[in-house]
Write a protein that holds these residues in place. Structure first.
Motif, short mmCIF file in Angstrom:
data_model
loop_
_atom_site.label_atom_id
_atom_site.label_comp_id
_atom_site.label_asym_id
_atom_site.label_seq_id
_atom_site.Cartn_x
_atom_site.Cartn_y
_atom_site.Cartn_z
N LEU A 1 1.61 8.16 40.20
CA LEU A 1 2.81 8.38 41.15
C LEU A 1 3.99 8.33 40.04
O LEU A 1 5.27 8.63 40.43
CB LEU A 1 2.83 7.90 41.91
N PHE A 2 5.02 6.79 40.27
CA PHE A 2 5.25 6.15 39.70
C PHE A 2 5.58 7.07 38.50
O PHE A 2 7.08 7.50 37.84
CB PHE A 2 5.39 4.28 39.40
N THR B 1 16.05 15.53 41.30
CA THR B 1 16.56 13.70 40.92
C THR B 1 16.08 13.17 41.80
O THR B 1 15.94 11.97 42.13
CB THR B 1 18.00 13.75 40.18
N PHE B 2 17.11 13.37 43.99
CA PHE B 2 16.64 12.88 44.69
C PHE B 2 15.89 12.29 45.20
O PHE B 2 15.35 11.86 45.59
CB PHE B 2 18.31 13.21 45.27
N PHE B 3 15.02 13.92 45.33
CA PHE B 3 13.65 13.32 45.67
C PHE B 3 12.72 12.54 44.92
O PHE B 3 11.69 12.68 45.46
CB PHE B 3 13.29 15.12 45.96
N ALA B 4 13.23 12.81 43.30
CA ALA B 4 12.25 11.40 42.92
C ALA B 4 12.32 10.18 43.35
O ALA B 4 12.09 9.48 43.48
CB ALA B 4 13.00 11.86 41.35
N ILE B 5 13.66 10.08 43.48
CA ILE B 5 14.20 8.52 43.92
C ILE B 5 13.34 8.09 44.86
O ILE B 5 13.17 6.85 45.42
CB ILE B 5 15.54 8.51 43.76
N SER B 6 13.45 8.97 45.89
CA SER B 6 12.82 9.40 47.57
C SER B 6 11.77 8.48 47.19
O SER B 6 11.25 7.76 48.14
CB SER B 6 13.75 9.93 48.33
N GLY B 7 11.03 9.36 46.41
CA GLY B 7 9.28 9.11 45.86
C GLY B 7 9.23 7.59 45.69
O GLY B 7 8.52 6.25 45.93
N HIS B 8 10.68 7.01 44.76
CA HIS B 8 10.19 5.75 44.10
C HIS B 8 10.13 4.86 45.58
O HIS B 8 10.27 3.22 45.58
CB HIS B 8 11.57 5.38 42.80
N ILE C 1 9.38 5.41 48.81
CA ILE C 1 8.62 5.54 49.41
C ILE C 1 7.55 3.87 48.70
O ILE C 1 6.90 3.17 49.05
CB ILE C 1 8.08 6.61 49.15
N LEU C 2 7.32 4.29 47.40
CA LEU C 2 6.89 3.74 46.32
C LEU C 2 6.66 1.92 46.71
O LEU C 2 6.21 1.13 46.04
CB LEU C 2 6.76 3.59 45.39
N LEU C 3 8.31 1.61 46.86
CA LEU C 3 8.59 0.30 46.89
C LEU C 3 8.99 -0.20 48.46
O LEU C 3 9.22 -1.21 49.02
CB LEU C 3 10.28 -0.05 46.46
N ASN C 4 8.01 0.78 49.11
CA ASN C 4 8.11 0.44 50.70
C ASN C 4 9.10 0.27 51.70
O ASN C 4 9.57 -0.78 52.49
CB ASN C 4 7.65 -1.48 51.01
N ALA C 5 10.23 0.86 50.82
CA ALA C 5 11.16 1.25 51.92
C ALA C 5 11.56 2.59 52.09
O ALA C 5 12.33 3.41 52.09
CB ALA C 5 12.08 0.77 50.65
N GLN C 6 10.69 3.18 53.34
CA GLN C 6 10.95 3.89 53.89
C GLN C 6 11.61 5.00 54.51
O GLN C 6 12.39 5.58 54.04
CB GLN C 6 10.00 4.47 54.64
N MET D 1 5.22 -8.70 43.77
CA MET D 1 4.31 -9.10 44.35
C MET D 1 4.08 -9.28 45.57
O MET D 1 3.03 -9.44 46.46
CB MET D 1 4.65 -11.17 44.20
N LYS D 2 4.59 -8.28 46.68
CA LYS D 2 4.66 -7.81 48.10
C LYS D 2 5.06 -8.96 48.44
O LYS D 2 3.98 -8.87 49.33
CB LYS D 2 2.94 -7.40 48.53
#
Length: 166
Positions: free
Chosen positions: A7-8, A38-45, A47-52, A122-123
């Motif tokens: 996904l990343f 581009t903003f949608f892709a950044i929002s996906g990033h 979410i992957l970083l646990n920053a909903q 490292m979560k």
């Protein structure tokens, strides 16, 4: 290789491809639409970083409100190649210098980002949670936050005054 890595890379390729299309597109309406992607892709990033929270705010504020406003303004301006003013060579030179300064700032920011990214990878820590964001925003940065709210209020009043018919 797990699903997060896949996904990343998909989101990264989407963000880079649509950002390049923003720059290279001749039609300004298409540029705005690619910027929304581009903003949608950044929002996906995010979410992957646990920053909903940041992902949702990015979608609502940037992709939803500001980009629709940009699209509306561009469509109202009716930009044509004939009506575009010719740019001075000194203006192009100043733009190149400003872009170089921005590149230097970005390199300096990326150089200092290693320590913070290892905490996220490292979560460890609570980097993207709303509780911590609220604590930092309303304890450490309360004065700039209030100044920006007054700035937004004055911009809204200015927009109403400019939009009012005589």
């Amino acid at each position: 290789m797990n699903i997060t890595h896949i996904l990343f890379w998909i989101l990264t390729l989407m963000a880079l491809g649509s950002a390049l299309m923003v720059i290279t597109s001749k039609n300004p309406v298409y540029s705005v639409l690619f910027l929304i992607a581009t903003f949608f892709a950044i929002s996906g990033h995010y979410i992957l970083l646990n920053a909903q929270f940041l992902a949702i705010v990015n979608l609502i504020v940037y992709a939803g409100a500001i980009m629709v406003l940009f699209l509306f303004v561009i469509m109202l301006m009716n930009l044509n190649a004939e009506t575009e003013p010719q740019k001075n060579k000194w203006l192009k030179f100043a733009g190149t210098i400003a872009g170089g300064c921005l590149l230097l700032i970005m390199v300096a920011a990326i150089k200092d980002a290693d320590a913070k990214s290892t905490i996220v990878l490292m979560k460890q820590g609570e980097t993207g949670l709303i509780h911590n964001l609220g604590n930092v925003l309303f304890k450490d940065y309360v004065v700039p936050f209030e100044i920006s709210s007054v700035l937004f209020l004055s911009a809204m009043v200015g927009a109403v005054v400019l939009g009012k018919k005589e």
